[in-house]
Design a protein around this motif. Sequence first.
Motif, PDB file in Angstrom:
ATOM      1  N   LYS A 268       0.801  -8.781  24.969  1.00 34.79           N
ATOM      2  CA  LYS A 268       0.334  -7.508  25.526  1.00 34.79           C
ATOM      3  C   LYS A 268       0.246  -7.625  27.039  1.00 34.79           C
ATOM      4  N   LEU A 269       0.802  -6.628  27.730  1.00 39.39           N
ATOM      5  CA  LEU A 269       0.714  -6.586  29.188  1.00 39.39           C
ATOM      6  C   LEU A 269       0.407  -5.157  29.619  1.00 39.39           C
ATOM      7  N   ARG A 270      -0.634  -5.010  30.448  1.00 40.31           N
ATOM      8  CA  ARG A 270      -1.009  -3.699  30.983  1.00 40.31           C
ATOM      9  C   ARG A 270       0.027  -3.263  32.010  1.00 40.31           C
ATOM     10  N   ARG A 271       0.467  -2.011  31.931  1.00 33.46           N
ATOM     11  CA  ARG A 271       1.414  -1.479  32.910  1.00 33.46           C
ATOM     12  C   ARG A 271       0.668  -0.799  34.043  1.00 33.46           C
ATOM     13  N   GLU A 272       1.362  -0.619  35.164  1.00 39.96           N
ATOM     14  CA  GLU A 272       0.751  -0.007  36.355  1.00 39.96           C
ATOM     15  C   GLU A 272       0.339   1.438  36.086  1.00 39.96           C
ATOM     16  N   LYS A 273       1.244   2.201  35.464  1.00 43.41           N
ATOM     17  CA  LYS A 273       0.948   3.602  35.170  1.00 43.41           C
ATOM     18  C   LYS A 273       0.137   3.669  33.878  1.00 43.41           C
ATOM     19  N   GLU A 274      -1.136   3.961  33.995  1.00 47.18           N
ATOM     20  CA  GLU A 274      -2.041   3.894  32.846  1.00 47.18           C
ATOM     21  C   GLU A 274      -1.864   5.049  31.864  1.00 47.18           C
ATOM     22  N   ASP A 275      -1.384   6.206  32.349  1.00 45.37           N
ATOM     23  CA  ASP A 275      -1.302   7.375  31.471  1.00 45.37           C
ATOM     24  C   ASP A 275      -0.012   7.423  30.652  1.00 45.37           C
ATOM     25  N   THR A 276       0.858   6.428  30.802  1.00 37.53           N
ATOM     26  CA  THR A 276       2.136   6.447  30.106  1.00 37.53           C
ATOM     27  C   THR A 276       1.989   5.952  28.672  1.00 37.53           C
ATOM     28  N   HIS A 277       2.974   6.289  27.868  1.00 43.23           N
ATOM     29  CA  HIS A 277       3.027   5.879  26.469  1.00 43.23           C
ATOM     30  C   HIS A 277       3.256   4.363  26.400  1.00 43.23           C
ATOM     31  N   PHE A 278       2.783   3.722  25.343  1.00 41.99           N
ATOM     32  CA  PHE A 278       3.048   2.293  25.185  1.00 41.99           C
ATOM     33  C   PHE A 278       4.522   2.062  24.865  1.00 41.99           C
ATOM     34  N   ARG A 279       5.017   0.848  25.148  1.00 41.84           N
ATOM     35  CA  ARG A 279       6.389   0.477  24.802  1.00 41.84           C
ATOM     36  C   ARG A 279       6.337  -0.785  23.957  1.00 41.84           C
ATOM     37  N   ILE A 280       7.309  -0.932  23.036  1.00 41.58           N
ATOM     38  CA  ILE A 280       7.355  -2.139  22.221  1.00 41.58           C
ATOM     39  C   ILE A 280       8.728  -2.788  22.338  1.00 41.58           C
TER      40      ILE A 280
ATOM     41  N   LEU B 236       0.791   4.360  13.598  1.00 41.95           N
ATOM     42  CA  LEU B 236      -0.442   4.041  14.325  1.00 41.95           C
ATOM     43  C   LEU B 236      -0.419   4.563  15.762  1.00 41.95           C
ATOM     44  N   GLU B 237       0.577   5.370  16.098  1.00 43.94           N
ATOM     45  CA  GLU B 237       0.810   5.797  17.478  1.00 43.94           C
ATOM     46  C   GLU B 237      -0.432   6.374  18.151  1.00 43.94           C
ATOM     47  N   GLN B 238      -1.203   7.196  17.445  1.00 43.72           N
ATOM     48  CA  GLN B 238      -2.385   7.835  18.034  1.00 43.72           C
ATOM     49  C   GLN B 238      -3.552   6.867  18.198  1.00 43.72           C
ATOM     50  N   GLU B 239      -3.519   5.753  17.476  1.00 39.67           N
ATOM     51  CA  GLU B 239      -4.642   4.824  17.491  1.00 39.67           C
ATOM     52  C   GLU B 239      -4.440   3.646  18.434  1.00 39.67           C
ATOM     53  N   ILE B 240      -3.201   3.435  18.895  1.00 38.33           N
ATOM     54  CA  ILE B 240      -2.902   2.286  19.750  1.00 38.33           C
ATOM     55  C   ILE B 240      -3.142   2.655  21.206  1.00 38.33           C
ATOM     56  N   GLU B 241      -3.747   1.729  21.941  1.00 43.08           N
ATOM     57  CA  GLU B 241      -4.041   1.914  23.349  1.00 43.08           C
ATOM     58  C   GLU B 241      -2.757   2.186  24.133  1.00 43.08           C
ATOM     59  N   GLN B 242      -2.777   3.235  24.940  1.00 45.78           N
ATOM     60  CA  GLN B 242      -1.603   3.639  25.720  1.00 45.78           C
ATOM     61  C   GLN B 242      -1.519   2.830  27.015  1.00 45.78           C
ATOM     62  N   GLY B 243      -0.351   2.866  27.647  1.00 45.67           N
ATOM     63  CA  GLY B 243      -0.184   2.226  28.945  1.00 45.67           C
ATOM     64  C   GLY B 243       0.057   0.730  28.891  1.00 45.67           C
ATOM     65  N   ASN B 244       0.396   0.194  27.727  1.00 41.41           N
ATOM     66  CA  ASN B 244       0.667  -1.235  27.583  1.00 41.41           C
ATOM     67  C   ASN B 244       2.102  -1.466  27.148  1.00 41.41           C
ATOM     68  N   ASP B 245       2.608  -2.653  27.447  1.00 36.41           N
ATOM     69  CA  ASP B 245       3.859  -3.135  26.869  1.00 36.41           C
ATOM     70  C   ASP B 245       3.490  -4.156  25.804  1.00 36.41           C
ATOM     71  N   TYR B 246       4.128  -4.060  24.645  1.00 30.80           N
ATOM     72  CA  TYR B 246       3.888  -4.998  23.552  1.00 30.80           C
ATOM     73  C   TYR B 246       5.199  -5.652  23.156  1.00 30.80           C
ATOM     74  N   ILE B 247       5.183  -6.960  22.986  1.00 30.89           N
ATOM     75  CA  ILE B 247       6.306  -7.682  22.404  1.00 30.89           C
ATOM     76  C   ILE B 247       5.817  -8.221  21.068  1.00 30.89           C
ATOM     77  N   ILE B 248       6.555  -7.926  20.002  1.00 27.31           N
ATOM     78  CA  ILE B 248       6.191  -8.406  18.670  1.00 27.31           C
ATOM     79  C   ILE B 248       7.245  -9.408  18.236  1.00 27.31           C
ATOM     80  N   ILE B 249       6.803 -10.616  17.936  1.00 28.79           N
ATOM     81  CA  ILE B 249       7.695 -11.669  17.452  1.00 28.79           C
ATOM     82  C   ILE B 249       7.358 -11.909  15.993  1.00 28.79           C
ATOM     83  N   ALA B 250       8.362 -11.764  15.139  1.00 30.87           N
ATOM     84  CA  ALA B 250       8.153 -11.983  13.707  1.00 30.87           C
ATOM     85  C   ALA B 250       8.328 -13.460  13.393  1.00 30.87           C
ATOM     86  N   ARG B 251       7.434 -13.992  12.584  1.00 25.63           N
ATOM     87  CA  ARG B 251       7.536 -15.367  12.107  1.00 25.63           C
ATOM     88  C   ARG B 251       8.129 -15.373  10.704  1.00 25.63           C
TER      89      ARG B 251
END
Length: 121
Positions: free
Chosen positions: A32-44, A72-87
């Motif tokens: 998880k990394l916080r992006r500069e623009k806080e009001d933007t949608h999250f990215r994965i 879960l789009e409405q429940e996830i904190e906005q303005g972050n970048d997420y990388i998901i690595i599957a094991r």
Amino acid sequence: MKKEYRIKKNDEFQRVFKKGKSFANRQFVVYKLRREKEDTHFRIGLSVSKKIGNAVCRNHVKRCIRQTFHELEQEIEQGNDYIIIARKPAANMDFHEIKKSLIHVLKITKVLKKTRTSGSK
């Protein structure tokens, strides 16, 4: 999931890996990394290794992850970048198990809003 909500470029992945924080359970690692623009949608961004299985299996896991984030789009904190690595254990899971596992690791990450009750849709 709209294409502008995905992380595709290698330098964007590397920035999240280097500057972000990681959280994990047995099936997934989430950066998880916080992006500069806080009001933007999250990215994965998704990373599913060839160790998981053949292309059909990897694509199934990726579709399940995307669908979970979409639900879960409405429940996830906005303005972050997420990388998901599957094991590797994720390869043998169905959609509901993948969703439950992702919710678990997102709770560890503390990005889910408190409106969610555990076990409900």
